[in-house]
Design an enzyme around this catalytic site. Structure first.
Site: not given
Lengths: 363, 435
Positions: A135, A177
């Protein structure tokens, strides 16, 4: 023949290394472990041995109590491809995957007790593949849900590697991301970077598997894995094809890449330069006699300069001398002006209170 | 009167010496109620050690004493125990002499007011007689020297004892009437911990009274004397601060001492009100609340000056109590100083309403402090709220004690001028309340 010679001198590397990092833990981040294991599988299949792969997985999905199919990690729905297998060697597991350990692996500043399997023993002729997934956000990547590595730190680590001659060329792939933010700050030469999404975009996961209950892979790595499955050690596919993998229609996010720091044209860079361990073999017809220069070589060194025993690490520092030195005691004394001023004031107060006429009694 | 004083002094010195040699000394020195970041002995030693190593003691947030303390202890550090015992003795002697003089002043004033017929006819039992006032100075010295708070503060070698002694000398100088010495000692006390600044007002009022200058805002002599005293005070303060600059050739001590007192960065628990509040507060409110809390200390000076302008020494007592309750790092040494004055107002005993409750509260809280500290820090079965509750209760006890004495004092003054048996307009008995 000219072509073949050019091919031979195209890449200056003699060995390949791979550092594959999955930074997320917990069952619902199954896909990050599957991502990393897919790249591991491809890289191993294309020839890089386990001794040259540093695999860092932040959690154990195969033996996770929530895994309905224990000892497996699947990368495709319908459980077509088990990327875990029998010969997976995880070098950094679970809580050992920290920012500190990752940076130490990259820069080589490792305590002497670290085993070989946990070290990146690359040299200046190594091509290194660094794959990271987890992440992330704009400028950072989250490790273990408790700390972060920033793009600045990563860029500085790569610069350290460059200055210590720890790589010839480096391919950095990140699937998180806003992954493009992680390669924005690189400033060392010979780095090529790929990311699964631009700043402001999220990288999305592929399909969930209803049998296992979680998403099995991220889209970008899924299509990269599909692409890599076509590659074999002799393929001539180059980096431009890798840049085309996972267009926006399939990936929803826009993958990005950065080649401005790289010396060669991506057209000339083979996939196997980074993902495989293709050795350059030169076949020569003439015989070379080796015993001619050996004796002369030995006599060059005078006898005294040869160390008879290896120097221990501690002896290089004169610790014994430092320990037995007495600390220098500097005694502080208040400055003369201060003492004079203070006592002058005290005497003034005394005489102001009790009157000057007492002076003649005192003296 | 000298002989009993000497006896008391000897007893006090013996108690302290005995405690110094016992194992309790280390335990007491570590207690947060006795040693605060401002006056702990450990920090003085650390600061002097840093100085010996060639580093300024004000670098880092360890040392918050003034340069004069550095100078004092540079030469006296081996005799530290003696120094603190002598300081306590000097404080007690100063208080003794001050209260002796004060009693004379009170008695003279009382005589004057009786002759001028300012008192109501039936207040004979309220008038103080020399017989009962004879032992008050000794009691004050006794209260100060044998107060467990003072003994603990001395055994812990907290520099609060030095601050107390400077304030005691300031009170002595004020009561003797010497404006110059009083300004000098007040400057020294303010220089060491900022709060004795508020004692300027009662000292000024006392000196004006002594010079028979009426306290009217229009009177020129009032302003002249005020200006003189203020300029003496400010000049001595400036001189002392400039002199301190020359000790280490730097102004580092100003943020370390005064910045530390005013901005309260260290939130170690103590018996005060600041630590818990600021530990719980968000960053962007802390400046506002620090200002509010600091203003709270200085705020009561003007109203009290207006109300108590005829009774400046009582004003000084109340002000000392307010300082030791609301200052940023109070210790039991500060509490001991104003408690030493309680015998001076022992004639107010009949008007005190809650004295039993309050003394019980104060004694229980003093015993509960180490218990709840142990439960919080060592046993882990309590948390900071428990300790803060005891801090709050202790401070409430102190505040109620002071307001009780205030009420009793004002009530006695009212009775003196209006007679003991108050009647309302329709003849029924009236009751005085403090509104």
């Amino acid at each position: 023949f000219q072509d073949q010679a050019e091919q031979f001198f195209r890449s200056g590397h003699t060995n390949n290394w791979a550092v594959l990092v999955c930074t997320s833990r917990f069952w619902f981040n199954y896909r990050h472990v599957a991502n990393t294991l897919s790249v591991y599988r491809s890289v191993k299949r294309l020839g890089i041995p386990d001794s040259h792969i540093v695999l860092m997985l932040a959690d154990d999905m195969a033996c996770n109590p929530r895994n309905p199919k224990p000892a497996t990690v699947f990368s495709h729905k319908n459980m077509e491809l088990n990327v875990y297998g029998d010969d997976v060697e995880v070098d950094y597991r679970s809580y050992e995957v920290t920012v500190e350990n990752f940076l130490r692996v990259l820069t080589g500043r490792i305590p002497p007790s670290t085993p070989r399997s946990k070290r990146l023993l690359s040299d200046d002729r190594s091509n290194i593949l660094i794959y990271m997934t987890g992440h992330g956000g704009n400028g950072f990547l989250k490790f273990q849900d408790s700390e972060e590595i920033t793009n600045v730190e990563l860029a500085d680590a790569f610069e350290q590697m460059w200055q210590k001659r720890r790589y010839n060329e480096l391919l950095f792939i990140i699937d998180t991301c806003q992954g493009a933010s992680m390669y924005e700050r690189f400033y060392s030469p010979n780095i090529m970077a790929l990311a699964s999404s631009q700043v402001g975009e999220d990288s999305l996961s592929h399909q969930p598997d209803l049998g296992i209950g979680v998403h099995l892979m991220d889209r970008y790595t899924f299509y990269v894995l599909e692409f890599l499955e076509e590659i074999h050690p002799a393929s001539q596919t180059n980096m431009n094809d890798l840049f085309q993998v996972c267009p926006k229609s399939l990936c929803v996010s826009t993958p990005g890449h950065r080649t401005d720091l790289f010396q060669r044209d991506p057209q000339n860079v083979l996939i196997t330069d980074f993902f495989g361990s293709v050795r350059k073999v030169e076949i020569t017809a003439e015989t070379v006699s080796l015993d001619r220069g050996v004796a002369g070589f030995e006599s060059k060194l005078p006898e005294e300069e040869l160390a008879t025993e290896p120097l221990k690490y501690a002896e290089q520092l004169p610790v014994a001398q430092i320990i037995h030195q007495k600390p220098k005691q500097k005694d502080w004394h208040p400055p003369g002006g201060f003492i004079l001023g203070l006592w002058a004031l005290i005497i003034m107060v005394f005489f102001k209170t009790y009157g000057i006429k007492h002076m003649k009694h005192v003296f | 009167m000298a002989a009993p004083l000497v006896l008391v002094v000897l007893a006090a010195v013996t108690v302290r010496a005995a405690l110094y040699r016992s194992s309790l000394a280390v335990f007491i020195a570590e207690r947060v109620e006795v040693a605060s970041p401002l006056n702990a002995w450990k920090r003085v030693v650390e600061g002097l050690a840093l100085l010996d190593l060639g580093v300024s003691p004000y670098s880092g947030a360890i040392f918050h004493e003034t340069p004069l303390i550095i100078y004092l202890f540079h030469f006296l550090i081996e005799y530290a125990e003696l120094v603190f015992m002598i300081t306590d003795v000097l404080t007690a002697i100063a208080l003794y002499l001050a209260i002796q003089d004060f009693n004379k002043v009170v008695f003279k004033k009382q005589k004057l007011l009786i002759e001028l017929d300012k008192y109501a006819p039936d207040v004979a039992e309220l008038i103080q007689t020399p017989m009962e006032m004879h032992y008050i100075p000794l009691k004050v010295a006794l209260f100060y020297l044998l107060n467990p708070y003072t003994v603990m503060s001395c055994v812990a070698k907290s520099t609060c004892a030095i601050n107390n002694s400077v304030i005691a000398f300031f009170i002595l100088a004020t009561i003797k009437g010497s404006a110059f010495l009083s300004a000098v000692f007040l400057a020294l006390a303010t220089y060491q911990s900022l709060y004795p600044l508020t004692l300027f007002a009662p000292a000024l009022l006392y000196l004006l009274q002594r010079q028979f200058i009426p306290i009217k805002l229009k009177s020129k002599s009032f302003w002249l004397y005020t200006m003189q005293y203020a300029s003496l005070y400010l000049c001595s303060l400036v001189v002392i601060i400039c002199l301190s600059f020359f000790l280490l050739n730097s102004w580092d001590f100003i943020p370390s001492v005064y910045g530390f007192i005013l901005s309260v960065p260290d939130l170690t628990p103590n018996i005060g009100l600041f630590w818990y509040f600021f530990a719980e507060m968000f960053e962007h409110f802390s400046l506002f609340f620090v200002c509010v809390f600091q203003i709270n200390v200085f705020f009561y000076t003007i109203p009290l000056a207006i109300k108590l302008k005829e009774h400046p020494v009582f004003f000084m007592f109340v002000q000392l109590a307010i300082i030791s309750i609301f200052k940023s790092y109070p210790t039991v040494g500060d509490v001991a100083l104003y408690m030493a004055f309680l015998p001076v107002w022992s004639h107010l005993y009949r008007f005190l309403r809650n004295i039993f409750m309050l003394s019980c509260v104060l004694i229980f809280c003093s015993f509960l402090f180490p218990v709840l500290w142990h439960l919080w820090i060592y046993a882990g079965s309590a948390n900071s709220n428990f300790y803060y509750a005891i801090t709050l209760t202790f401070n409430i006890g102190q505040i109620l004690l002071i307001s009780d004495y205030f009420y009793a004092f004002l009530r006695r003054e009212y009775y003196l001028t209006h007679g003991l048996h108050l009647t309302r307009q329709d003849g029924t008995e009236a009751m005085l309340v403090l509104k």
